[in-house]
Design an enzyme around this catalytic site. Structure first.
Site: not given
Ligand code: G6P
Length: 610
Positions: A2, A27, A74, A98-99, A482, A486, A489, A505, A605
């Protein structure tokens, strides 16, 4: 998660609040709303879906409103509907949250028995009714808040507006971020300083257990015992322009392209160009007692976690102590062995990730030294750690992290090298060679970014594939992980990253002529073994997309498609170069599939709940 924004001043504020919410869109959210207080009444508009939908309702708010609050939700408790969107309103009281209120069920039952009815399925609405009930017997807002917060378990950043006090906004922070911005004849609050950037750079980050009261010209703060606090505002060093798209189609694309500049600036800031020495004071290392450190534990989530895994290939080797890397959500929920000789390092772009924050607090309570690698100044994790290395990558707005990842890896490398030098673990010759490798990095990153066009063509060939495998060995294994993350996501394609040696394996069972396999094989120690893995994939008709050296004709000849990538003499620094083609690949595939690249479905985010 949020987003919250609040405004109080002498000018109409609906548009200002809406634009603040727009800056928080990154976010991740699924519904939104705004409430204003004018003419002694609360007025609200809400909508499910994106802000564009809410925008159509803004005309229904009195335009002569000088105070108000907005929220992007959210969903956690209750579906993402208009009904569940914030602000929640009861008579002359409005609230945004928010929370998560963990004991909301018990409170809700109590309030229902007391005759309160609920309009939403949210946990947040219980706070509204608790407060509304308390105000009947405790008619001062601050005192009523102090009473109800004793009943709340969980995390909350609250914004409150009340017609009983029509010249003030109230805020409460416990667990979720709240930042106040101060202006001339107006004040603001938000869940993230980015929302306030065009309005002010003068900010006060609330700590857990604090209440704020804003009028158009004053800011008052108290702790949860009711004691008044004084705080000097900090000054943000980000510009409003740095958080704009600047002509790029998406933030993600802009942020991928920013990497050469970010890497060059970080090296220029942290490595003295004349002496070739790393500035350990600027890095926050001088605040640590390194003589005590016998092991290092990294804690992080998501992309930050993969960056931390690369520290095994630079920090562990340079410093000569054991490095372990833990997912923050796992680490915090077990009872890890920690002692005073353990240095716990949190890696985080936002500085607000709830699980990572909990780990650093837990480590500090156990007497460990704590350190943070973070992008956002004054955020919660740096404020909880003993010392912080700021990445200074500038605002990262795209949900899928790109420039923060490469910046983190660079910071781990610099940290390892600087600590090794301080502990006399490297010879001047090795140190000098490492600095040389660093100096060549920005140009190489620039070349990697310039290969975008070719990768767009590769993406056009494979964007309809429902599955992908990524594989690598050594530090490139982290890049396989990674790269797969990506792609998942932003394109919603099922993708898995594997260590080349693990292929046989299990995952090899998935290989057939429909399976694209992205093989990351720079010219390093692991190269020959990777080539064998590529052969194994080819033997089962798998489609190999190679990422390797421009002049590597052998590898190229084994691949259906080949993405050349600059090489570094250092394995950890090489990851900065090899991840860039995978960022582009994910980006262009997502664009071809028409997904919401900067705000992918269900993602946030900044993950400020457990
Ligand atoms: C969320 C974001 C990711 C990020 C992760 C950790 O899942 O979508 O992109 O890597 O949080 O966030 P931070 O701010 O702790 O790096």
């Amino acid at each position: 998660m949020c987003g919250v924004v609040g405004f109080i001043g002498k000018r109409p504020c609906v548009r200002t609040i809406f634009e603040g919410l727009q800056r928080l869109e990154y976010r991740g959210y699924d519904s939104a709303g705004i409430a204003t207080l004018s003419g002694g009444k609360i007025h609200t508009v809400k909508s499910d879906g994106k802000l564009a939908r809410l925008e159509g309702h803004l005309k229904d708010l009195p335009q002569e409103s000088f105070m108000g609050m907005g929220h992007t939700r959210w969903a956690t408790h209750g579906a993402p509907t208009t009904q569940n969107a914030h602000p929640h309103v009861s008579g002359d009281l409005a609230l945004i949250h928010n929370g998560i209120i963990e004991n909301y069920r018990e409170l809700k039952n109590e309030l229902i028995k007391d005759g309160y009815s609920f309009k939403s399925e949210t946990d947040s609405e219980v706070v509204l009714h608790l407060l509304s009930r308390e105000l009947k017997s405790t008619p001062k807002m601050k005192d009523a808040l102090l009473k109800i917060i004793a009943r709340l378990h969980g995390a909350y950043g609250l914004g409150i507006m009340w017609a009983g006090e029509p010249d003030a906004l109230y805020l409460v922070k416990q667990g979720s971020p709240v930042v106040i911005g101060t202006g001339t004849d107006e004040n603001y609050f938000a869940s993230d300083a980015l929302a306030l950037l065009p309005l002010t750079k003068s900010v006060i980050f609330l700590n857990d257990g604090e209440i704020g009261r804003l009028t158009k010209s004053t800011v008052e703060l108290w702790d949860f015992s009711g004691k008044q606090l004084t705080r000097v505002p900090s000054v943000l060093n980000w510009t409003a322009a740095s958080a704009e798209k600047q002509g790029y189609r998406h933030y993600m694309l802009k942020e991928i392209h920013e990497q050469p500049a970010v890497i060059a600036q970080t090296i220029a800031r942290l490595v003295d160009s004349k002496t070739g020495k790393i500035d350990t004071k600027e890095m926050g290392i001088d605040d640590l007692d390194l003589s005590q450190v016998k092991s290092i534990v990294y804690v992080a989530c998501g992309t930050a976690y993969y960056s931390a895994m690369i520290s095994k290939y630079c920090v562990e080797q340079f410093v000569g102590v054991s490095v372990s890397v833990e997912l923050a959500s796992e680490f915090r929920n077990r009872d890890p062995y920690l002692d005073k000789e353990t240095l716990v390092i949190a890696v985080t772009q936002s500085g607000e990730t709830a699980d990572t924050l909990a780990c650093i607090k837990h480590a500090a309570a156990k007497g460990c030294q704590t350190f943070a690698v973070c992008n956002v100044r004054f955020s919660s994790i740096p404020r909880s750690a003993k010392s912080t290395l700021y990445m200074e990558a500038g605002p990262e707005v795209g949900v899928a992290s790109t420039k923060a990842f490469t910046s983190m890896v660079l910071c781990h490398y610099l940290f390892g090298l600087a600590v090794a030098e301080k502990k006399k673990r490297v010879t001047p010759e090795v140190y000098g060679q490492a600095i040389q490798a660093l100096k060549q990095l920005p140009m190489a990153v620039d070349r990697a970014v310039n290969a975008a066009g070719l990768i767009e063509d590769v993406a056009a060939k494979y964007y309809e594939s429902p599955n992908f495998i990524f594989m690598g060995r050594g530090p490139s294994y982290m890049i396989a992980l990674e790269g797969a993350l990506k792609l998942k996501e932003v394109s919603y394609i099922h993708a898995e990253g594997y260590a080349g040696g693990e292929l046989k394996h299990g995952p090899i069972a998935l290989i057939d002529r429909h399976m694209p396999v992205v093989a990351v094989a720079p010219q390093d120690f692991h190269y020959e073994k990777m080539i064998s893995n590529v052969e194994e994939v080819r033997a089962r008709e798998g489609v190999v997309i190679g990422v390797g050296d421009l002049n590597d004709d052998k590898f190229k000849s084994l691949c259906r498609d080949y993405i050349p990538c600059p090489q570094s003499s250092d394995g950890a620094l090489q990851t900065i170069l090899t991840v860039i083609p995978l960022q582009f690949l994910a980006y262009y595939i997502a664009v071809k599939r028409g997904t919401d690249v900067d705000q992918p479905r269900n993602l946030a985010k900044s993950v400020t709940v457990e």
